[in-house]
Design a protein around this motif. Structure first.
Motif, PDB file in Angstrom:
ATOM      1  N   TYR A 121       0.836  -1.194   0.000  1.00  6.65           N
ATOM      2  CA  TYR A 121       0.000   0.000   0.000  1.00  6.65           C
ATOM      3  C   TYR A 121       0.873   1.247   0.000  1.00  6.65           C
ATOM      4  N   SER A 122       0.351   2.308  -0.582  1.00  3.84           N
ATOM      5  CA  SER A 122       1.076   3.582  -0.539  1.00  3.84           C
ATOM      6  C   SER A 122       0.981   4.157   0.874  1.00  3.84           C
ATOM      7  N   ILE A 123       1.897   5.036   1.216  1.00 10.87           N
ATOM      8  CA  ILE A 123       1.863   5.696   2.532  1.00 10.87           C
ATOM      9  C   ILE A 123       0.555   6.475   2.671  1.00 10.87           C
ATOM     10  N   LYS A 124       0.129   7.117   1.595  1.00 10.01           N
ATOM     11  CA  LYS A 124      -1.131   7.872   1.603  1.00 10.01           C
ATOM     12  C   LYS A 124      -2.313   6.951   1.909  1.00 10.01           C
ATOM     13  N   ASP A 125      -2.346   5.753   1.298  1.00 10.98           N
ATOM     14  CA  ASP A 125      -3.420   4.801   1.553  1.00 10.98           C
ATOM     15  C   ASP A 125      -3.378   4.278   2.985  1.00 10.98           C
ATOM     16  N   ILE A 126      -2.176   4.037   3.491  1.00  7.83           N
ATOM     17  CA  ILE A 126      -2.035   3.573   4.879  1.00  7.83           C
ATOM     18  C   ILE A 126      -2.584   4.628   5.831  1.00  7.83           C
ATOM     19  N   ARG A 127      -2.204   5.894   5.615  1.00  5.41           N
ATOM     20  CA  ARG A 127      -2.712   6.974   6.482  1.00  5.41           C
ATOM     21  C   ARG A 127      -4.236   7.000   6.461  1.00  5.41           C
ATOM     22  N   LYS A 128      -4.830   6.942   5.271  1.00  6.57           N
ATOM     23  CA  LYS A 128      -6.291   6.991   5.165  1.00  6.57           C
ATOM     24  C   LYS A 128      -6.931   5.823   5.901  1.00  6.57           C
ATOM     25  N   LYS A 129      -6.397   4.621   5.713  1.00  6.08           N
ATOM     26  CA  LYS A 129      -6.958   3.442   6.366  1.00  6.08           C
ATOM     27  C   LYS A 129      -6.841   3.536   7.891  1.00  6.08           C
ATOM     28  N   MET A 130      -5.711   4.039   8.379  1.00 12.86           N
ATOM     29  CA  MET A 130      -5.526   4.160   9.830  1.00 12.86           C
ATOM     30  C   MET A 130      -6.447   5.227  10.423  1.00 12.86           C
ATOM     31  N   VAL A 131      -6.607   6.335   9.732  1.00 13.03           N
ATOM     32  CA  VAL A 131      -7.502   7.380  10.234  1.00 13.03           C
ATOM     33  C   VAL A 131      -8.947   6.881  10.208  1.00 13.03           C
ATOM     34  N   ASP A 132      -9.353   6.203   9.143  1.00 20.51           N
ATOM     35  CA  ASP A 132     -10.708   5.646   9.081  1.00 20.51           C
ATOM     36  C   ASP A 132     -10.939   4.642  10.207  1.00 20.51           C
ATOM     37  N   LYS A 133      -9.964   3.783  10.440  1.00 24.50           N
ATOM     38  CA  LYS A 133     -10.060   2.778  11.505  1.00 24.50           C
ATOM     39  C   LYS A 133     -10.203   3.455  12.874  1.00 24.50           C
ATOM     40  N   THR A 134      -9.391   4.476  13.096  1.00 24.56           N
ATOM     41  CA  THR A 134      -9.414   5.183  14.377  1.00 24.56           C
ATOM     42  C   THR A 134     -10.713   5.957  14.545  1.00 24.56           C
ATOM     43  N   GLU A 135     -11.223   6.512  13.463  1.00 26.63           N
ATOM     44  CA  GLU A 135     -12.478   7.266  13.544  1.00 26.63           C
ATOM     45  C   GLU A 135     -13.614   6.385  14.066  1.00 26.63           C
ATOM     46  N   LYS A 136     -13.647   5.136  13.666  1.00 26.48           N
ATOM     47  CA  LYS A 136     -14.673   4.217  14.170  1.00 26.48           C
ATOM     48  C   LYS A 136     -14.532   4.006  15.677  1.00 26.48           C
ATOM     49  N   LEU A 137     -13.303   3.966  16.161  1.00 25.25           N
ATOM     50  CA  LEU A 137     -13.069   3.797  17.603  1.00 25.25           C
ATOM     51  C   LEU A 137     -13.430   5.069  18.374  1.00 25.25           C
ATOM     52  N   ASN A 141      -1.748   7.735  12.857  1.00 26.77           N
ATOM     53  CA  ASN A 141      -2.232   7.634  11.479  1.00 26.77           C
ATOM     54  C   ASN A 141      -1.288   6.863  10.551  1.00 26.77           C
ATOM     55  N   GLY A 142      -0.506   5.988  11.138  1.00 29.81           N
ATOM     56  CA  GLY A 142       0.363   5.088  10.383  1.00 29.81           C
ATOM     57  C   GLY A 142       0.872   4.029  11.333  1.00 29.81           C
ATOM     58  N   PRO A 143       1.755   3.189  10.870  1.00 33.38           N
ATOM     59  CA  PRO A 143       2.377   2.229  11.786  1.00 33.38           C
ATOM     60  C   PRO A 143       3.457   2.930  12.606  1.00 33.38           C
ATOM     61  N   TYR A 144       3.922   2.292  13.666  1.00 30.32           N
ATOM     62  CA  TYR A 144       5.097   2.810  14.367  1.00 30.32           C
ATOM     63  C   TYR A 144       6.294   2.447  13.492  1.00 30.32           C
TER      64      TYR A 144
END
Length: 162
Positions: free
Chosen positions: A21-37, A56-59
């Motif tokens: 995945y691109s870094i941009k896609d990873i950021r979007k997926k992590m923010v979306d995941k966190t938004e649900k929480l 908004n990304g991995p460590y």
């Protein structure tokens, strides 16, 4: 200020590899995941929520790769802070939002933006102590030591130090 303050902490796992995945896609997926929480915490009437370091990304500090500089963004005007300000207002929740901050080219910080329950940006704390311990903590490769001092923020619900 409230007498009883319900606080929440969010810790997630990034299951998206930069090899797929691109870094941009990873950021979007992590923010979306966190938004649900964040939404789930709001349903439990959480007053103050703190997201995990670099949420908004991995460590990414376990390696030394400049590709992670793509995660940097300005605070308070970057896209992640703007999105979190809207969520804070929507849910009436104060938020501590750790982001990989870009102040200017070559000056990057491990920063937490603090947002009040009305969506107002209160300020930021930049991490001071930057560990450099092999293996796995190459933080000095990524971060400039913080220069904000040890600030305390007055939120609707409580004073918060990051």
């Amino acid at each position: 200020m409230a007498r009883h303050v319900r606080s929440g902490l969010v810790q997630t796992h990034c299951e998206w590899s930069p090899e797929k995945y691109s870094i941009k896609d990873i950021r979007k997926k992590m923010v979306d995941k966190t938004e649900k929480l964040i939404e789930a915490a709001a349903k439990k009437k959480t007053h103050i929520i703190c997201l995990q370091e670099l949420f908004n990304g991995p460590y990414f500090c376990a390696e030394q790769q400049i590709r992670w500089h793509e995660l940097t963004e300005p605070i308070p005007d970057g896209p992640t802070t703007e999105r979190m300000k809207k969520l804070a207002k929507k849910y009436g929740m104060a938020m501590v939002v750790p982001i990989y901050e870009r102040e200017m080219t070559g000056f990057f910080f491990n920063t937490a933006a603090v947002i009040d329950a009305d969506g107002k940006y209160l300020g930021k704390y930049r991490k001071h102590h930057i560990p450099q311990v092999a293996p796995g903590f190459w933080e000095k490769f990524y971060f400039t030591p913080g220069n904000t001092g040890y600030v305390v923020f007055e939120t609707k619900f409580a004073r918060v130090g990051v």
